[in-house]
Design a protein around this motif. Structure first.
Motif, mmCIF file in Angstrom:
data_model
loop_
_atom_site.group_PDB
_atom_site.id
_atom_site.type_symbol
_atom_site.label_atom_id
_atom_site.label_comp_id
_atom_site.label_asym_id
_atom_site.label_seq_id
_atom_site.Cartn_x
_atom_site.Cartn_y
_atom_site.Cartn_z
ATOM 1 N N ARG A 124 -3.438 -0.315 0.909
ATOM 2 C CA ARG A 124 -4.879 0.170 1.128
ATOM 3 C C ARG A 124 -5.207 1.383 0.288
ATOM 4 O O ARG A 124 -6.470 1.576 0.286
ATOM 5 N N THR A 127 -6.140 -0.827 -3.177
ATOM 6 C CA THR A 127 -7.128 -2.242 -3.099
ATOM 7 C C THR A 127 -7.976 -1.840 -2.084
ATOM 8 O O THR A 127 -8.150 -0.909 -1.100
ATOM 9 N N SER A 128 -9.047 -2.984 -2.038
ATOM 10 C CA SER A 128 -10.099 -3.173 -1.051
ATOM 11 C C SER A 128 -10.206 -4.402 -0.259
ATOM 12 O O SER A 128 -9.589 -5.266 -0.595
ATOM 13 N N ASP A 129 -10.769 -4.247 1.132
ATOM 14 C CA ASP A 129 -10.594 -5.376 1.984
ATOM 15 C C ASP A 129 -11.000 -6.533 1.055
ATOM 16 O O ASP A 129 -12.098 -6.462 0.487
ATOM 17 N N GLN A 131 -9.594 -8.217 -1.374
ATOM 18 C CA GLN A 131 -9.340 -8.565 -2.719
ATOM 19 C C GLN A 131 -7.834 -9.263 -3.013
ATOM 20 O O GLN A 131 -7.109 -9.114 -1.739
ATOM 21 N N VAL A 133 -4.437 -10.213 -4.220
ATOM 22 C CA VAL A 133 -3.396 -9.362 -4.906
ATOM 23 C C VAL A 133 -2.194 -10.335 -5.327
ATOM 24 O O VAL A 133 -1.683 -11.063 -4.237
ATOM 25 N N ILE A 153 0.371 -7.243 2.302
ATOM 26 C CA ILE A 153 -0.767 -7.314 1.677
ATOM 27 C C ILE A 153 -2.020 -7.949 2.905
ATOM 28 O O ILE A 153 -3.305 -7.519 2.952
ATOM 29 N N CYS A 158 -6.075 -7.651 2.942
ATOM 30 C CA CYS A 158 -6.335 -8.339 1.555
ATOM 31 C C CYS A 158 -5.792 -9.625 1.570
ATOM 32 O O CYS A 158 -4.994 -10.062 2.489
ATOM 33 N N GLN A 159 -5.998 -10.547 0.525
ATOM 34 C CA GLN A 159 -5.391 -11.764 0.323
ATOM 35 C C GLN A 159 -4.245 -11.746 -0.690
ATOM 36 O O GLN A 159 -4.500 -11.406 -1.975
ATOM 37 N N ARG A 182 -7.364 -9.484 -8.241
ATOM 38 C CA ARG A 182 -7.708 -7.968 -8.709
ATOM 39 C C ARG A 182 -6.615 -6.995 -8.796
ATOM 40 O O ARG A 182 -6.928 -5.834 -9.427
#
Length: 435
Positions: A124, A127-129, A131, A133, A153, A158-159, A182
């Motif tokens: 968190r 990264t941002s919601d 994105q 990884v 993740i 995130c994805q 990202r």
């Protein structure tokens, strides 16, 4: 509140509302005594090795006996604080020294969820919601490191791209480009190889955050990866024994903040076994504070690092360790003096600092007093003479040459310029020693 401290609240709701230094130490002592009591009551090993007294201060931890891999010689069951039926995952790790028998580490479902929570809190902050990884660790084992990261993740919103250990950097670059990755989590050398490969082939990846982990992270490697991608790079240290996560860097890049609500770190002299003050290099010893299945109390890691004095510029109260420079026992004796010991991290600082180097493997032949290096590099980037000139500046090599008499250390360098990079080391790196 500094982000490096805020993770405590994300991971463990219900902590004191003002987790200052005093409250943190009270929490640690309470959990330490609870861990000791539970271990003595439920573990056959600790029943024999721990005194039946409560500690009145954290300083008294140093009075307890140390443990190492030898504790696993009679099987993992003697260390369990839960019934075998409650064990969710068993991890088998090779060991050496005190016992040749592999050690098996047990985790409960709650232990594994604590790791997911820790990783998710870290994600968190990076990264941002939504994105993507990419996870560059094995992801096919249920509740293994890679799978825990994948789940964390998702938990962070995130994805995950569960790529696994890269056997082809070219394939990895294509996957990152196609999936609009990202952020990256993986072994340091794999991240460097990917960054330099992409730069050389003009492959544009919009990488925003990088988390190298699971091995030594050379400063030159972090600097190069950040230069190429302009990404925020945060080093992480962890071991299977610590529950994978243990300490992570903040934006100040001044050491690694320890997961102090769940782990106590000490540094000892590896010979005398006495505690060392902050700032002095020695062997890392840790104690788990919230482990359910298999608590580890004053566990010797064999890893070389130090506790940093003072408080980080970010304002966090969490203590910090310096870079973890690998296992002390894996250093190679190359000269007559006790200081003539060569470590993998020393080679990494030199070789990864050379332009175009993608990876390297090292082998020491004692009978020939020869250090052989295989270096994978971009075309027309370096030659063998450049490599040898760089290594000549290393103190252990220079000292060994000075004291060798008529038997100096030989350096053999083979440069490879592959059309695709297949990493020499799938996991942790070390100097191979032969004859």
């Amino acid at each position: 509140m500094p982000a490096e401290l805020a993770y405590c609240y994300h991971v463990q709701p219900g902590l004191p509302t003002a987790l200052n230094q005093y409250e943190l130490q009270r929490l640690q002592l309470r959990r330490l005594n609870a861990t000791i009591q539970t271990a003595r009551e439920k573990s056959r090993f600790y029943r024999q090795h721990l005194p039946a007294t409560q500690l009145s201060s954290l300083a008294e931890l140093a009075s307890l006996p140390l443990m190492d891999a030898g504790a696993f010689a009679n099987g993992y069951e003697v260390l369990l604080s839960i019934s075998p039926a409650e064990v969710k995952r068993l991890v088998t790790l090779p060991t050496s020294g005190t016992t040749s028998k592999a050690k098996r580490l047990a985790f409960s479902d709650a232990d594994l969820q604590a790791s997911r929570n820790y990783f998710a809190a870290g994600m968190r902050m990076l990264t941002s919601d939504g994105q993507v990884v990419a996870v560059l660790f094995p992801c096919d084992r249920s509740d293994g490191l890679g799978q825990l990261l994948v789940e964390s993740i998702r938990q962070a919103g995130c994805q995950p791209l569960a790529f696994g250990l890269p056997s082809s950097i070219k394939q990895l670059a294509c996957a990152c480009q196609q999936n609009n990755v990202r952020a990256l989590v993986g072994f340091p050398q794999h991240l460097l190889a990917l960054a330099r490969w992409c730069e050389h082939h003009s492959i544009d990846l919009d990488i925003l955050a990088i988390l190298p982990s699971a091995d030594n992270i050379p400063a030159v490697l972090k600097s190069e990866v950040s230069r190429i991608w302009g990404a925020a790079t945060y080093g992480h240290f962890g071991m299977t024994e610590t529950g994978y996560g243990a300490a992570v860097q903040c934006p100040q890049q001044d050491g690694y903040h320890i997961r102090e609500t769940e782990l106590l770190f000490e540094i000892i002299d590896p010979v005398s076994c006495l505690p060392l003050p902050d700032g002095q290099w020695g062997e890392l010893v840790f104690t788990t504070l919230n482990r359910q299945a298999m608590p580890l109390i004053r566990y010797r890691t064999g890893d070389r690092t130090r506790l940093l004095p003072g408080r980080c510029g970010c304002g966090s109260i969490l203590r910090r360790i310096d870079t973890v420079y690998g296992r002390l026992q894996e250093d190679i004796q190359i000269g007559a003096s006790p200081t003539d010991r060569l470590a993998m991290y020393q080679l990494e600082e030199v070789l990864f600092g050379l332009p175009g180097v993608l990876d390297f493997a090292a082998c020491w032949h004692q009978s020939k007093r020869c250090l052989q290096l295989r270096v994978a590099a971009l075309p027309a980037s370096i030659d063998g003479e450049t490599v040898q000139a760089g290594l000549a500046t290393l103190p252990p090599l220079a000292s060994a040459q000075a004291t060798a008499g008529g038997n100096p250390v030989q350096l053999e360098v083979e440069i490879e310029t592959p059309s695709d990079v297949k990493p020499y080391y799938p996991a942790k790196r070390r100097i191979i020693s032969e004859d």
